[in-house]
Design an enzyme around this catalytic site. Sequence first.
Site, PDB file in Angstrom:
ATOM      1  N   CYS A 152     -56.126  22.992 -62.733  1.00 25.81           N
ATOM      2  CA  CYS A 152     -56.133  23.928 -61.597  1.00 25.81           C
ATOM      3  C   CYS A 152     -54.974  23.700 -60.635  1.00 25.81           C
ATOM      4  O   CYS A 152     -54.309  24.636 -60.209  1.00 25.81           O
ATOM      5  CB  CYS A 152     -57.473  23.888 -60.876  1.00 25.81           C
ATOM      6  N   HIS A 171     -61.517  21.528 -56.916  1.00 27.40           N
ATOM      7  CA  HIS A 171     -61.004  22.703 -57.621  1.00 27.40           C
ATOM      8  C   HIS A 171     -60.408  23.652 -56.592  1.00 27.40           C
ATOM      9  O   HIS A 171     -60.837  23.677 -55.430  1.00 27.40           O
ATOM     10  CB  HIS A 171     -62.111  23.402 -58.407  1.00 27.40           C
ATOM     11  N   HIS A 223     -57.181  31.323 -60.757  1.00 30.12           N
ATOM     12  CA  HIS A 223     -57.247  29.867 -60.923  1.00 30.12           C
ATOM     13  C   HIS A 223     -57.280  29.525 -62.400  1.00 30.12           C
ATOM     14  O   HIS A 223     -57.438  30.391 -63.267  1.00 30.12           O
ATOM     15  CB  HIS A 223     -58.512  29.323 -60.241  1.00 30.12           C
TER      16      HIS A 223
END
Length: 333
Positions: free
Chosen positions: A246, A294, A306
């Site tokens: 990510c 994240h 993402h």
Amino acid sequence: MKKVVMSVILAGSLLVLPTVSGAALGDQTLREGIRHGDVEELQDALRDTGHFNSSNSTGYFGPVTNKSVRDFQKSKGLSVDGIAGPNTFSALGVSGGNSSTSSNVSASSSSSSTINFSQTLRQGSRGSAVRTLQNALNNNGANAGTADGVFGPNTASAVRSFQSSAGIGVDGIAGPQTYKALNGGSGSSASSSSGGSTVSAGSTGSVSNSVSSASSSTVESIISTARGQIGASYVWGGTTPSGFDCSGFMNYAFHQNGQSMPRTVASIYSAATKVSSPQRGDIVFFETRTGPSHAGIYLGNNEFIHSGSSTGVTISNLSNPYWSKAYMGAGRL
């Protein structure tokens, strides 16, 4: 009596922990017993991969960090020894002395008052580049404290103080405008008459990191780059179109457009200025494990792009029950 003496010697040896000199993460091998800022960075990186479960990065390489390194090494098919060396750093995506936080800033000039910088520095950076910046700030009346080569809160505060006094954007990030002001000028570019490299707002790697101060065209370019990677697979530690994690995905989208950011989600979260309502190009953070773990780029209309571990690069909605529950907030670099 011999047992008592041996116990005292053993206790004394345990108190004398090895330390290492200042360097960028990846420049030196880290092992159990070391206490250093690089260990804290290692713990941050391991947390981002899900292998360091403590919510606090202590900077001490103890049994917990040793186990985290071993677990990570095992997951990557590396030799499992609990020592963070070149192979482990490579798997973490750390490039040591060639990283963006190493001393890629030169201090050549035709006079002692003109400094020639070649990249942006921000909180978390370290090395001789930061030391040069700290000396320049001190020489200009902004108290950065001891020039130790570590861009911490004191240096960030000094940068903000200097930026305020110079009448330029106050973000605590040392970019082109800050460099030129340190050299006695103003505006968005900085140069040295020494014949060294020139820092300008149009040069890759030296553009101001602040999305809020970037032009809307830059934000749209970042988003366009990000959208162009939809479908790319998830690869832990990945930073290229062949596979992203990510934070590697966000770094790629930003770097391709002359912007830079810290490597891990935790460090991005620490560096970001929190905003109550995200705008296009802002970063949205999620707590999928303990702490920020994240993140993605906000697109507007409650959507973000993402690289998910089970989806690869994709667009998701903040209203999704999973993401809405894990949502921590948004930030702007």
